[in-house]
Design an enzyme around this catalytic site. Structure first.
Site, PDB file in Angstrom:
ATOM      1  N   GLY A  44       0.847  -1.195   0.000  1.00 21.21           N
ATOM      2  CA  GLY A  44       0.000   0.000   0.000  1.00 21.21           C
ATOM      3  C   GLY A  44       0.879   1.239   0.000  1.00 21.21           C
ATOM      4  O   GLY A  44       2.092   1.162   0.250  1.00 21.21           O
ATOM      5  N   LEU A  45       0.243   2.366  -0.248  1.00 21.56           N
ATOM      6  CA  LEU A  45       0.970   3.632  -0.314  1.00 21.56           C
ATOM      7  C   LEU A  45       1.665   3.953   1.009  1.00 21.56           C
ATOM      8  O   LEU A  45       1.253   3.449   2.068  1.00 21.56           O
ATOM      9  CB  LEU A  45      -0.011   4.770  -0.631  1.00 21.56           C
ATOM     10  CG  LEU A  45      -0.641   4.769  -2.031  1.00 21.56           C
ATOM     11  CD1 LEU A  45      -1.812   5.737  -2.076  1.00 21.56           C
ATOM     12  CD2 LEU A  45       0.400   5.122  -3.091  1.00 21.56           C
ATOM     13  N   SER A  46       2.667   4.807   0.951  1.00 18.31           N
ATOM     14  CA  SER A  46       3.272   5.319   2.174  1.00 18.31           C
ATOM     15  C   SER A  46       2.196   6.042   2.987  1.00 18.31           C
ATOM     16  O   SER A  46       1.437   6.832   2.437  1.00 18.31           O
ATOM     17  CB  SER A  46       4.402   6.293   1.817  1.00 18.31           C
ATOM     18  OG  SER A  46       4.946   6.848   2.987  1.00 18.31           O
ATOM     19  N   GLY A  47       2.091   5.722   4.247  1.00 23.83           N
ATOM     20  CA  GLY A  47       1.075   6.336   5.096  1.00 23.83           C
ATOM     21  C   GLY A  47      -0.279   5.653   5.039  1.00 23.83           C
ATOM     22  O   GLY A  47      -1.238   6.105   5.656  1.00 23.83           O
ATOM     23  N   GLY A  94      -1.029   2.760   6.278  1.00 22.43           N
ATOM     24  CA  GLY A  94      -1.314   2.114   7.560  1.00 22.43           C
ATOM     25  C   GLY A  94      -0.606   0.776   7.755  1.00 22.43           C
ATOM     26  O   GLY A  94      -0.888   0.067   8.722  1.00 22.43           O
ATOM     27  N   LYS A  95       0.304   0.433   6.873  1.00 26.51           N
ATOM     28  CA  LYS A  95       0.964  -0.876   6.939  1.00 26.51           C
ATOM     29  C   LYS A  95       1.674  -1.099   8.275  1.00 26.51           C
ATOM     30  O   LYS A  95       1.480  -2.124   8.924  1.00 26.51           O
ATOM     31  CB  LYS A  95       1.982  -1.013   5.782  1.00 26.51           C
ATOM     32  CG  LYS A  95       1.372  -0.866   4.401  1.00 26.51           C
ATOM     33  CD  LYS A  95       2.398  -1.033   3.306  1.00 26.51           C
ATOM     34  CE  LYS A  95       3.489   0.011   3.311  1.00 26.51           C
ATOM     35  NZ  LYS A  95       3.005   1.407   3.086  1.00 26.51           N
ATOM     36  N   SER A 113       5.973  -1.793  -1.970  1.00 30.56           N
ATOM     37  CA  SER A 113       5.996  -2.773  -3.089  1.00 30.56           C
ATOM     38  C   SER A 113       4.959  -2.401  -4.160  1.00 30.56           C
ATOM     39  O   SER A 113       3.950  -3.087  -4.306  1.00 30.56           O
ATOM     40  CB  SER A 113       5.805  -4.206  -2.577  1.00 30.56           C
ATOM     41  OG  SER A 113       4.802  -4.339  -1.604  1.00 30.56           O
TER      42      SER A 113
END
Ligand code: ADP
Length: 205
Positions: free
Chosen positions: A36-39, A41-42, A110
């Site tokens: 997922g995108l930066s920020g 929530g990963k 990724s």
């Protein structure tokens, strides 16, 4: 140069097998691959899930973008070649952990199908559980946890995913978690509900 020319003979049959280690730990190991995108929530979700799994008695390992880039991959940048090598090393590392019976949570942007496919191929389809943390770019940018979006908008970070480099959403993730308008604990629970049954050991030797 092929491996035999370098006199390297990898041995994949362990003295104590993965099966034995899973029995020892009373869990089934898997790689939970958060994309997922930066920020998006990963990291937040990975840490929350790890805390609960620990409380349930599970041994876990989090591999996180920044930690890996600060350590084992500190010699790599963000060129296409370096991004590919970054993922290759991460996937090989995750594979070592999963072969040791550890539930391994990978938290990496990724961004492309190709990159995630490389990881899936190295780890193996059976063990690779792709989870898409789906948060709209506008919300990630508003959160701007690390201030990176502001820098990217000013042109200070080239090839920043979502701004000046593409993010290709997974087409068939095992699970999709939408965080917009959801509490952190709800998102953590959504992932736990999916993975807890997968890592349960039936006790058989
Ligand atoms: P990433 O690791 O994907 O770059 P982070 O976990 O570092 O993202 O940041 C996500 C931010 O979004 C955190 O500040 C977190 O508290 C916030 N957030 C708000 N709602 C959620 C949610 N439902 N799930 C995960 N994070 C959330």
């Amino acid at each position: 140069m092929i491996q035999s020319e370098r006199h390297i003979y990898p041995s994949y049959d362990q003295f104590v097998s993965r099966h034995n280690k899973e029995w020892l730990l009373q869990q089934r190991s898997r790689v939970i691959w958060l994309t997922g995108l930066s920020g998006s929530g990963k990291t937040t979700i990975a840490k929350g899930v790890e805390r609960v799994l620990y409380e349930m008695g599970h041994l876990t390992m989090i591999l996180d973008g920044d930690n890996v880039r600060a350590g084992i991959n500190s010699n790599l940048g963000f060129s296409p070649e370096d991004r590919a090598e970054n993922i290759r090393r991460i996937a090989e590392t995750a594979k070592l952990f999963v072969q040791n019976g550890v539930v391994t949570i990978c938290s990496f942007v990724s961004p492309t199908h190709a990159i995630r496919q490389v990881a899936a191929d190295i780890i193996g389809a059976k063990d690779f559980i792709e989870v898409y943390i789906n948060t709209p770019l506008e919300l990630c940018e508003k959160r701007d946890v690390k201030g990176l979006y502001a820098k990217a908008r000013k042109g200070e970070i080239p090839d920043f995913t979502g701004i000046s480099a593409p993010f290709e959403p997974p087409q068939r993730p095992a699970l999709e978690i939408q965080t917009q308008g959801r509490h952190v604990e709800d998102s953590i629970k959504q992932l736990l509900d999916y993975i807890v049954p997968l890592v349960q050991h039936d006790g058989s030797k």
